[in-house]
Design a protein around this motif. Structure first.
Motif, PDB file in Angstrom:
ATOM      1  N   GLY A  79      -5.046   0.980   0.345  1.00 56.28           N
ATOM      2  CA  GLY A  79      -4.077   0.617  -0.513  1.00 56.28           C
ATOM      3  C   GLY A  79      -5.116   0.241  -1.453  1.00 56.28           C
ATOM      4  O   GLY A  79      -4.604   1.120  -2.860  1.00 56.28           O
ATOM      5  N   PHE A  80      -6.337  -0.805  -1.206  1.00 62.17           N
ATOM      6  CA  PHE A  80      -6.090  -1.495  -2.628  1.00 62.17           C
ATOM      7  C   PHE A  80      -7.177  -0.467  -3.187  1.00 62.17           C
ATOM      8  O   PHE A  80      -7.426  -0.588  -4.804  1.00 62.17           O
ATOM      9  CB  PHE A  80      -7.448  -2.055  -2.989  1.00 62.17           C
ATOM     10  N   ILE A  81      -7.481   1.151  -3.022  1.00 63.86           N
ATOM     11  CA  ILE A  81      -7.836   2.596  -3.511  1.00 63.86           C
ATOM     12  C   ILE A  81      -7.018   3.388  -4.487  1.00 63.86           C
ATOM     13  O   ILE A  81      -7.081   3.766  -5.818  1.00 63.86           O
ATOM     14  CB  ILE A  81      -8.860   2.328  -2.324  1.00 63.86           C
ATOM     15  N   ARG A 195      -1.154  -9.205   5.246  1.00 64.20           N
ATOM     16  CA  ARG A 195      -2.797  -7.539   4.885  1.00 64.20           C
ATOM     17  C   ARG A 195      -2.405  -7.394   3.356  1.00 64.20           C
ATOM     18  O   ARG A 195      -3.527  -6.881   2.948  1.00 64.20           O
ATOM     19  CB  ARG A 195      -2.156  -7.059   5.665  1.00 64.20           C
ATOM     20  N   SER A 196      -0.876  -7.086   3.236  1.00 63.34           N
ATOM     21  CA  SER A 196      -0.729  -6.954   1.320  1.00 63.34           C
ATOM     22  C   SER A 196      -0.639  -7.698   0.615  1.00 63.34           C
ATOM     23  O   SER A 196      -1.648  -6.948  -0.200  1.00 63.34           O
ATOM     24  CB  SER A 196       0.733  -7.020   1.496  1.00 63.34           C
ATOM     25  N   THR A 197      -1.339  -8.831   0.239  1.00 62.98           N
ATOM     26  CA  THR A 197      -1.547  -9.870  -0.742  1.00 62.98           C
ATOM     27  C   THR A 197      -3.465  -9.978  -0.164  1.00 62.98           C
ATOM     28  O   THR A 197      -3.988  -9.919  -1.257  1.00 62.98           O
ATOM     29  CB  THR A 197      -1.571 -11.478   0.263  1.00 62.98           C
ATOM     30  N   ALA A 198      -3.780  -9.764   0.887  1.00 58.29           N
ATOM     31  CA  ALA A 198      -5.656  -9.223   0.967  1.00 58.29           C
ATOM     32  C   ALA A 198      -5.976  -8.456  -0.110  1.00 58.29           C
ATOM     33  O   ALA A 198      -6.718  -8.344  -1.274  1.00 58.29           O
ATOM     34  CB  ALA A 198      -5.766  -8.788   2.189  1.00 58.29           C
ATOM     35  N   LEU A 202      -8.552  -7.551  -3.460  1.00 64.87           N
ATOM     36  CA  LEU A 202      -9.210  -7.035  -3.885  1.00 64.87           C
ATOM     37  C   LEU A 202      -8.798  -6.097  -5.328  1.00 64.87           C
ATOM     38  O   LEU A 202      -9.979  -4.998  -5.691  1.00 64.87           O
ATOM     39  CB  LEU A 202      -9.747  -5.747  -2.887  1.00 64.87           C
ATOM     40  N   GLU A 203      -7.551  -5.491  -5.097  1.00 64.79           N
ATOM     41  CA  GLU A 203      -7.339  -4.389  -6.166  1.00 64.79           C
ATOM     42  C   GLU A 203      -7.303  -4.919  -7.460  1.00 64.79           C
ATOM     43  O   GLU A 203      -7.815  -4.626  -8.625  1.00 64.79           O
ATOM     44  CB  GLU A 203      -6.292  -3.585  -5.701  1.00 64.79           C
ATOM     45  N   SER A 204      -6.950  -6.328  -7.401  1.00 62.40           N
ATOM     46  CA  SER A 204      -6.845  -7.229  -8.721  1.00 62.40           C
ATOM     47  C   SER A 204      -8.386  -7.101  -9.269  1.00 62.40           C
ATOM     48  O   SER A 204      -8.877  -7.384 -10.517  1.00 62.40           O
ATOM     49  CB  SER A 204      -6.174  -8.062  -8.765  1.00 62.40           C
TER      50      SER A 204
END
Length: 358
Positions: A79-81, A195-198, A202-204
């Motif tokens: 999701g971070f991508i 998991r969402s925070t991780a 990475l996304e930020s």
């Protein structure tokens, strides 16, 4: 009862005052409620659903203090991508939103004042460091390196002095390590929030890297150790070739290190608001990183206000998309965050600064 934690960046022209609430938790903090039906979660229906045992599919609900409830959907693989383009566009839109006008005016004002005082601030911090025998250089010991062709690349190195340790806080390694720990725990415990925070961290990290690089390549400001004049020169829109060939001559404004750390601290605070130590410790590290980068001639004080604003806005944008925040009716207005502009007297001088209360 309120506790007040004040951070004063002595040689910079801004400071942060932290008001941390110490209200007791209404329910065990962070306890997730697994959900199984497609009934939508809303502020009106959530309490009744929980009390009656009705659950919502692929979501976990966390009841926190002060009537706050966080709802996390099942994190998407990579999701971070996949969410990066959408969040990047929302980040741009938020930058030009009506609510952003006041913060940007404050940031512009602080930056303008700091520009006139950059060299005196740096000189005074250098003298202070010399008086207390505080090392101003960056020094590291290589622990792990690999040989690629005829050259060696360092994969792991540790700082040899305190200033280098503070400087390394903004390299992104700490944020990535924290993210890796949260992701590992989330997979083992099947915890959507961690998991969402991780993924958000990475996304930020990517979003901050792209946005700060864009502004750096527009402004083209000299780093202090490359400065040919007090305060450094500006070379707007340097060519790609010149920038790559002599990067320190163009990449001081804004500070990518500070933006990255500010973003990481904000994401952790947004996802774990019941953890009262995150903001005091996080903002303390932000202040120490800021001082270290002036001390080792990597950044000017005026490189910081915009970096802090970009890091905060990026984190808020990513966090708001990743989870739903529900507030109970009748929440105390004193529990809400606020940002204001003020002055503090330092060495018989009035210093402009920010007061951020939460």
């Amino acid at each position: 009862m309120n506790k007040q934690f004040t951070l004063l960046l002595c040689c910079c022209i801004f400071f942060i005052t932290v008001h941390a609430q110490t209200d007791s938790l209404e329910t065990p903090a962070g306890a997730p409620l697994r959900t199984d039906s497609v009934t939508p979660v809303t502020p009106d229906t959530l309490p009744a659903q929980v009390n009656s045992g009705i659950q919502v599919k692929d979501e976990q609900v966390y009841h926190l203090r002060n009537g706050l409830t966080l709802v996390y959907p099942r994190p998407k693989p990579f999701g971070f991508i996949t969410d990066l383009p959408r969040d990047g566009w929302q980040y741009v839109k938020n930058s030009f939103a009506k609510e952003s006008i006041k913060p940007w005016i404050m940031i512009a004002g602080a930056t303008g004042v700091l520009l006139a005082l950059d060299q005196p601030i740096a000189d005074e911090l250098h003298r202070f460091s010399d008086r207390i025998h505080y090392h101003r250089d960056n020094s590291y010991k290589t622990v792990w390196e690999v040989k690629i062709g005829t050259s060696k690349t360092s994969l792991l190195r540790i700082p040899n002095n305190l200033n280098s340790a503070f400087y390394q806080l903004g390299q992104g390694y700490i944020s990535l390590l924290v993210g890796a720990g949260l992701f590992t725990y989330g997979k083992i415990a099947n915890d959507y929030r961690s998991r969402s925070t991780a993924s958000q961290l990475l996304e930020s990290f990517f979003l901050m890297g792209a946005s700060t690089q864009l502004v750096k390549r527009i402004t083209g400001r000299q780093s202090p150790f490359m400065a040919s004049n007090p305060g450094g020169n500006w070379h707007p829109f340097p060519s790609i070739k010149d920038y790559q060939k002599n990067t320190p001559n163009y990449d001081a404004f804004p500070s990518g290190h500070l933006a990255t750390l500010m973003s990481s601290v904000t994401i952790l605070a947004q996802n774990y608001p019941e953890s009262r130590f995150i903001k005091p410790i996080g903002y303390s590290l932000v202040a120490l990183l800021g001082m270290s980068m002036i001390n080792n001639d990597v950044h000017w004080a005026s490189d910081y206000p915009l970096a802090l604003g970009m890091g905060y806005l990026s984190a808020k944008t990513v966090a708001n998309r990743s989870r739903k925040l529900l507030k109970s009716i009748g929440m105390n207005k004193n529990d809400r965050a606020s940002l204001s502009f003020s002055f503090v007297r330092l060495h018989n001088q009035l210093i402009p600064g920010f007061i951020y209360s939460f």
